[in-house]
Design an enzyme around this catalytic site. Structure first.
Site, PDB file in Angstrom:
ATOM      1  CE  LYS A   1      32.196  44.898  43.389  1.00  0.00           C
ATOM      2  NZ  LYS A   1      32.281  44.174  42.135  1.00  0.00           N
TER       3      LYS A   1
ATOM      4  CB  THR B   1      36.095  51.715  37.341  1.00  0.00           C
ATOM      5  OG1 THR B   1      36.836  50.719  36.629  1.00  0.00           O
ATOM      6  CG2 THR B   1      36.247  53.055  36.642  1.00  0.00           C
TER       7      THR B   1
ATOM      8  NE  ARG C   1      37.554  42.010  46.164  1.00  0.00           N
ATOM      9  CZ  ARG C   1      36.754  41.350  45.315  1.00  0.00           C
ATOM     10  NH1 ARG C   1      36.642  40.046  45.388  1.00  0.00           N
ATOM     11  NH2 ARG C   1      36.085  41.997  44.398  1.00  0.00           N
TER      12      ARG C   1
ATOM     13  CE  LYS D   1      34.622  40.687  37.557  1.00  0.00           C
ATOM     14  NZ  LYS D   1      35.525  41.741  38.030  1.00  0.00           N
TER      15      LYS D   1
ATOM     16  CB  ALA E   1      32.396  38.234  46.014  1.00  0.00           C
TER      17      ALA E   1
ATOM     18  CG  PHE F   1      30.912  38.840  41.690  1.00  0.00           C
ATOM     19  CD1 PHE F   1      31.202  39.165  40.372  1.00  0.00           C
ATOM     20  CD2 PHE F   1      31.627  37.818  42.286  1.00  0.00           C
ATOM     21  CE1 PHE F   1      32.171  38.479  39.660  1.00  0.00           C
ATOM     22  CE2 PHE F   1      32.602  37.122  41.578  1.00  0.00           C
ATOM     23  CZ  PHE F   1      32.869  37.451  40.268  1.00  0.00           C
TER      24      PHE F   1
ATOM     25  CG  PHE G   1      30.061  51.080  30.137  1.00  0.00           C
ATOM     26  CD1 PHE G   1      30.990  50.146  29.738  1.00  0.00           C
ATOM     27  CD2 PHE G   1      29.703  51.116  31.475  1.00  0.00           C
ATOM     28  CE1 PHE G   1      31.559  49.254  30.648  1.00  0.00           C
ATOM     29  CE2 PHE G   1      30.253  50.244  32.392  1.00  0.00           C
ATOM     30  CZ  PHE G   1      31.184  49.305  31.981  1.00  0.00           C
TER      31      PHE G   1
ATOM     32  CD1 TRP H   1      36.931  53.053  32.254  1.00  0.00           C
ATOM     33  CD2 TRP H   1      36.413  54.509  30.640  1.00  0.00           C
ATOM     34  NE1 TRP H   1      37.536  52.622  31.095  1.00  0.00           N
ATOM     35  CE2 TRP H   1      37.237  53.498  30.085  1.00  0.00           C
ATOM     36  CE3 TRP H   1      35.966  55.546  29.805  1.00  0.00           C
ATOM     37  CZ2 TRP H   1      37.602  53.492  28.742  1.00  0.00           C
ATOM     38  CZ3 TRP H   1      36.348  55.544  28.480  1.00  0.00           C
ATOM     39  CH2 TRP H   1      37.154  54.524  27.951  1.00  0.00           C
TER      40      TRP H   1
END
Length: 558
Positions: A73, A75, A96, A107, A275, A303, A383, A411
């Site tokens: 998210k 990214t 954030r 994570k 979150a 999230f 991905f 990405w």
């Protein structure tokens, strides 16, 4: 071999922060410099910015329910911001700050990835400008003043059995969840049970992210409920005279931090509530500043849309005074396969059948955003392991259901990989004619608000309140707290409060085990299921793979 995020960041050229600031009309006097590549906005600049410029367009990035590794998210947020800049639109990003808990845990950080990152990546993911240390210190100063008040005669008759304020540390440390303090005799304090939360779950963090200025910060700190007296009346930080000292510690942490992306788009990175156990949005001061400095501001909420986006729209928006002009819903092939029943260890393997079953999760998040009456675009965050067949299946589903989508490759390609997404988001804003509709109004009871979230956002059947929670509801009404918004603390991995119920579960019941009043932040936290406010480290934490050489060059940081 694909370069790691840290390798890409370390090889990047950084513009001076003064050059970055000039892109949005900021001058050197508007900044407090933290070296060559980081700065804070001054209070004078914050006031001037809001008063002289109209607010631009706001784009909120959210997602489907994620896998444990996250779905990119941040990214996509960074890549979309770079794409908007690349397409000639004056843009800022509002993110954030990362917590050290996930950084050293599982994570990872929150600076994006690949060629869509905010930099200097190592600084932002570690100590940055010291905001989290200030928040931790302020939180624990309040704890120290509270315990000292009890030690020095307890003038306010605070009941040690009914203290709700906890100490914090910004690390995953499960051993601190429940502790006993004050042991060792009368000179060591008043013995009582205590515990630690992670810093990003603290009310001080939420207050930093919701405060409008120093005066508002001080007032909110004074309103913090630390516990109850023997007559069961609330005791606040103001009652023990703590708000002034805490505000002193936080006066610089309240100022938004200015950095840049790999492509030199200005970014304000400030605040960092989780979150799943907090409200999951960056600071109002940062978002508002970006809105008044740029034509487009891209921000994110943690999230899935069931958590971060709901809290952004129901908690932050009323205080920000600005509704998002468009929403981006990030979806990945791997997460959709997980929601379709694929084994979490085999998500890199092609599985179109599981993928198609997982579309139900994406459909629910789309319905959630539609309930608010807001336009959206689905960003398929590609991905490396995604197969052509899987991508074609997801695109076909979007087309068949008239869902606007964009295959996003930020990405790998940075802003160039998000140009299509940028155009579709801007078109969604320009073509939208609907009206924003909150899912509850502030005058409803806490019980009604919780029920609305469970039924409309999660798709649940009903809510079950424990006897403790029901007793609290009655107490809150007596104290006049029943009209505050609700901040749900729930697992991020499921629409329900059971992390194992993936996809789009139906007929489930959400259990509210207890409430935590956050009067300084201005909301009531509802703890569901077995959600923890202090995470633990995994079997193989990321910290085991990190090192630094004799020149100070870090390795293993993602």
């Amino acid at each position: 071999m694909v370069a790691s995020d840290i390798q890409i960041a370390q090889e990047a050229h950084l513009d001076s922060i003064l050059a970055v600031a000039k892109k949005v009309g900021l001058e050197e006097n508007d900044l407090e410099l933290y070296g060559k590549h980081k700065a804070k906005l001054t209070y004078d600049a914050l006031t001037r910015i809001e008063n002289q410029n109209e607010a631009g367009r706001l784009i909120l990035v959210t997602a489907i329910n994620p896998t444990a590794a996250g779905e990119g998210k941040s990214t996509v947020t960074v890549g979309l911001g770079d794409a908007l800049t690349k397409s000639g639109r004056k843009t800022m990003i509002a993110l954030r700050e990362p917590s050290l808990g996930p950084v050293f845990g599982l994570k990872g950080g929150a600076t994006g990835g690949g060629y869509a990152q905010v930099i200097p990546m190592e600084d932002i993911n570690l100590h940055f400008t010291g905001d989290f240390h200030a928040i931790t210190s302020a939180n624990n100063l309040l704890s120290a003043m509270l315990d000292n008040h009890m030690q020095q005669g307890n003038l306010k008759q605070i009941d040690g059995r009914r203290i709700v304020w906890k100490r914090v540390v910004d690390l995953n440390d499960r051993a601190l969840r429940q502790v006993v303090i004050g042991l060792g005799g009368p000179f060591q304090g008043v013995p009582r049970q205590d515990g630690f939360d992670i810093t990003v779950a603290s009310e001080i963090m939420a207050i930093i992210c919701l405060a409008r200025d120093i005066d508002d910060l001080k007032t909110r700190i004074g309103n913090i409920v630390v516990g109850y007296d023997y007559a069961r009346q609330p005791i606040t930080a103001h009652d023990i005279g703590a708000e002034g000292a805490l505000t002193v510690l936080l006066k610089d942490a309240l100022k938004p931090n200015l950095v840049q992306t790999l492509e030199h788009t200005p970014a304000l990175v400030h605040g960092g509530p989780f979150a799943n156990i907090a409200h999951g949005c960056n600071s109002i001061m940062a978002t508002k500043s970006a809105l008044h400095l740029a034509d487009y501001t891209v921000t994110e909420a943690g999230f899935g849309a069931d958590l971060g986006a709901e809290k952004f729209l129901d908690i932050k928006v009323p205080q920000l005074g600005k509704v998002p002009d468009a929403i981006v819903i990030v979806a990945t092939i791997r997460a959709l396969k997980l929601h379709g029943g694929a084994n979490k260890n085999n998500l890199k393997e092609e599985d179109v059948l599981a993928l198609e079953k997982g579309f139900a999760n994406l459909a629910k998040h789309i319905e959630t955003i539609e309930q608010y009456g807001l336009p959206f675009v689905v960003a398929i965050n590609r991905f490396v392991g995604d197969s052509d067949a899987e991508l074609q299946a997801l695109e076909a589903w979007c087309t068949a259901n008239s869902v606007s989508y964009s295959l996003t490759e930020v990405w790998e390609k940075g802003g160039n990989g998000g140009l299509d997404l940028a155009d579709k988001v801007v078109n969604a804003i320009d073509e939208h004619t609907g009206t924003y509709q909150p899912i509850y109004n502030q005058e409803q009871s806490i019980e009604e608000k919780v029920t609305a979230i469970v039924r409309k956002i999660y798709g649940g059947k009903s809510v079950e309140f424990t006897s403790k929670a029901r007793k609290q509801l009655n107490e809150f009404k007596q104290h006049g707290w029943d009209k505050y918004p609700v901040c749900m603390a729930k697992t991020q991995y499921s629409l329900s409060d059971d992390a194992t119920l993936v996809g789009r579960p139906e007929g489930f019941v959400i259990t509210i085990r207890e409430f935590v009043p956050k009067m300084g932040a201005g909301f009531i936290v509802a703890l569901t299921g077995d959600v923890m406010t202090m995470p633990g480290l995994p079997k193989h934490p990321a910290a085991l793979d990190m090192d630094v050489d004799n020149t100070g060059r870090i390795s293993g940081l993602f």
